[in-house]
Design an enzyme around this catalytic site. Structure first.
Site, PDB file in Angstrom:
ATOM      1  N   LYS A   1      -7.945  -0.140  10.353  1.00 12.52           N
ATOM      2  CA  LYS A   1      -7.730  -1.240   9.400  1.00 12.52           C
ATOM      3  C   LYS A   1      -7.395  -2.511  10.178  1.00 12.52           C
ATOM      4  O   LYS A   1      -6.625  -2.454  11.147  1.00 12.52           O
ATOM      5  CB  LYS A   1      -6.601  -0.876   8.434  1.00 12.52           C
ATOM      6  CG  LYS A   1      -6.387  -1.913   7.335  1.00 12.52           C
ATOM      7  CD  LYS A   1      -5.369  -1.457   6.305  1.00 12.52           C
ATOM      8  CE  LYS A   1      -5.201  -2.478   5.189  1.00 12.52           C
ATOM      9  NZ  LYS A   1      -4.236  -2.055   4.162  1.00 12.52           N
TER      10      LYS A   1
ATOM     11  N   SER B   1      -5.651  -2.197  -0.701  1.00 12.80           N
ATOM     12  CA  SER B   1      -6.239  -3.142   0.216  1.00 12.80           C
ATOM     13  C   SER B   1      -7.010  -2.486   1.367  1.00 12.80           C
ATOM     14  O   SER B   1      -7.785  -3.158   2.041  1.00 12.80           O
ATOM     15  CB  SER B   1      -5.144  -4.030   0.815  1.00 12.80           C
ATOM     16  OG  SER B   1      -4.236  -3.243   1.583  1.00 12.80           O
TER      17      SER B   1
ATOM     18  N   SER C   1      -2.027   1.004  -1.261  1.00  9.03           N
ATOM     19  CA  SER C   1      -3.271   0.615  -0.576  1.00  9.03           C
ATOM     20  C   SER C   1      -3.977   1.686   0.230  1.00  9.03           C
ATOM     21  O   SER C   1      -5.085   1.464   0.706  1.00  9.03           O
ATOM     22  CB  SER C   1      -3.015  -0.577   0.329  1.00  9.03           C
ATOM     23  OG  SER C   1      -3.002  -1.742  -0.440  1.00  9.03           O
TER      24      SER C   1
END
Ligand code: GLN
Length: 483
Positions: free
Chosen positions: A74, A149, A173
């Site tokens: 990420k 996210s 997320s």
């Protein structure tokens, strides 16, 4: 042999048996990334370094439990010498001089950081529509959101490009995109994984975790991600078990709590039905269901949307055009530098959170909002403490519905915030929770959430693994044409 949709376990076997070389594995991974560019799952690739590392692994005897496994990271984790944007224009030119502890740990285990995945700007969002680098598409349908996210990570795993990815979870997320993309994702106990080198959103809630196809792979990843880290004062100094060792132990007699206050009528119809079917499945595995009460649970979302923006407004004050990232052109004076850098560098959702956060922390409103929210947070934590006297785990749906169309919730932040109705409580209480695929609604995957008591990741993974060895929802692969 195709590497698409393989698990970490499969790939380790293939490498060991020399069915594939490290270099071939990395090359094939980039081919998959390229044939899936429409997903926009990656912001930055690390091709040259990855191939170099794979060649070295092919030459020397590979070391490390995950040697040669490509991992999508990420873009919130700092990666040494590799651009780290956090989905923001503000950090579009930021090349960190160091790597986050999680990245170091995974790379020390032999993982190859294949690239950085797209995400909602500074991890604020539930649909991956707030990234400066564009929306991410859900592999199940190009007009569907992947959730957020950690949407880029979820999409990369769901499309079978990588076997595993890293995510972070402040209010859902990891679990919410895992649910919407049909993969498995775990948010560990707060403090289990070091936050050092993670770009902070809300420091008392942020936690990194693994995203993979199976609970078993999440356990394999977690084994390498955890460490006690003196650079993070909230990092736990607790024994780190082998998270894979109890996976197959039977769950007969295990007590699963069902939350009285969660009214299933708030779910899309078929989600409630899928949830009931999962209950039956667990009953057939010998688990018992117990009704529990979390009296303050309905206050979770409002509490989160005071605490998280408050911490974000403080954390994001460092992005001022002086210390990190972008600076506006030709500032006239210091004030102009701050104002224009921040006006140009941040997107709308980030600005909204900074405004709310500054307001709830301001002298006149601190007691009414921030202090009150912290008090309610304690009550929610106490509710969980009481519930865990009666049950081993708490089961809820992960999301109210399956993946929604891009743009369909964009105008109404409250609707978007409610996406995390079921996931936020675990963050407020610091508890571990995971999501596993448990059914399909209109051809789209949805997830089941299991929340565990403090440090009980092994038990959660065991409960999830028992489900996965007796069902096949986690094996479904996207056809890409659903709307
Ligand atoms: N969707 C929630 C938010 O926008 C949670 C995000 C997260 O977990 N990073 O704040």
């Amino acid at each position: 042999m195709s590497i698409q949709f393989k698990t970490i376990k499969d790939l380790l076997t293939m490498l060991k048996n020399k069915d594939i070389s490290n270099k071939e594995l990395v090359k094939d991974t980039y081919s998959l990334i390229k044939s899936n560019v429409h997903l926009n799952a990656f912001v930055t690739l690390n091709e040259e370094m990855s191939l170099k590392k794979a060649e070295e692994l092919d030459k020397n005897k590979s070391s490390g439990n995950l040697a040669g496994i490509p991992i999508a990271q990420k873009d919130l984790f700092c990666t040494k010498d590799l651009r780290t944007t956090c989905g923001s224009k503000m950090l579009s030119n930021f090349i960190p001089p160091y790597s986050a502890t999680v990245i170091e740990n995974l790379e020390n285990a032999g993982c190859i950081s294949i690239g950085k995945t797209n995400m909602d700007e500074f991890a604020m969002g539930s649909s991956n529509e707030t990234s400066f680098y564009g929306n991410v598409a859900n592999p199940w349908g190009s007009n569907l959101v992947p959730g957020g996210s950690s949407g880029g990570s979820a999409a990369a795993v769901a499309a079978g490009i990588v076997s595993a990815a890293t995510g972070t979870d402040t209010g859902g997320s990891i679990r919410q995109p895992a649910s919407l993309c049909g993969i498995t994702g775990l948010k560990p106990t707060y403090g289990r994984i070091s936050r050092w080198g993670m770009i902070a959103f809300a420091s008392s809630l942020d936690q990194a975790g693994p995203m993979a196809r199976t609970a078993e792979d999440c356990a394999i990843m977690l084994n390498e991600m955890c460490s006690h880290d003196l650079r993070d004062t909230t990092s736990l100094d607790e024994e780190i078990p082998d998270f894979t060792s109890d996976l197959s132990t039977s769950i007969k007699g295990l007590k699963i709590g069902i939350v009285k206050e969660f009214d299933l009528s708030m779910l899309d119809n078929s989600v409630a039905q899928v949830f009931e079917e999962s209950k039956k499945h667990y009953e057939s595995l010998g688990a018992e269901f117990v009704e529990i009460s979390l009296p303050n649970i309905s206050l979770s979302v409002p509490t989160y949307y005071v605490v998280a923006p408050a911490e974000c407004s403080s954390n994001l004050s460092r992005f001022d055009g002086v210390k990190f990232g972008k600076r506006c052109e030709n500032p006239q004076n210091l004030e102009d530098l701050y104002i224009r850098t921040r006006s140009e560098g941040f997107g709308d959702e980030v600005k909204r959170r900074i405004l709310i956060g500054s307001y709830v922390l301001s002298a006149g409103f601190y007691d009414a909002y921030y202090k009150k929210a912290q008090q309610v947070r304690r009550l929610i934590k106490n509710d969980f403490d009481n519930a865990f006297k009666k049950v081993d785990t708490i089961m809820t749906p992960t999301t109210r519905g399956a993946a929604f169309s891009s743009g369909s919730k964009g105008d109404d932040p409250i609707q978007m915030y409610l996406e995390d109705l079921f996931t936020i409580p675990a963050n407020l209480a610091g508890l571990p929770a995971l999501s596993i695929p448990n059914g399909m609604v209109d051809g789209k995957p949805i997830g089941l959430q299991l929340i565990g008591n403090f440090l009980q990741e092994s038990k959660l993974l065991q409960i999830a693994h028992n489900f996965q060895i007796s069902s096949d929802w986690h094996l479904k692969t996207p056809s890409g044409d659903i709307n």
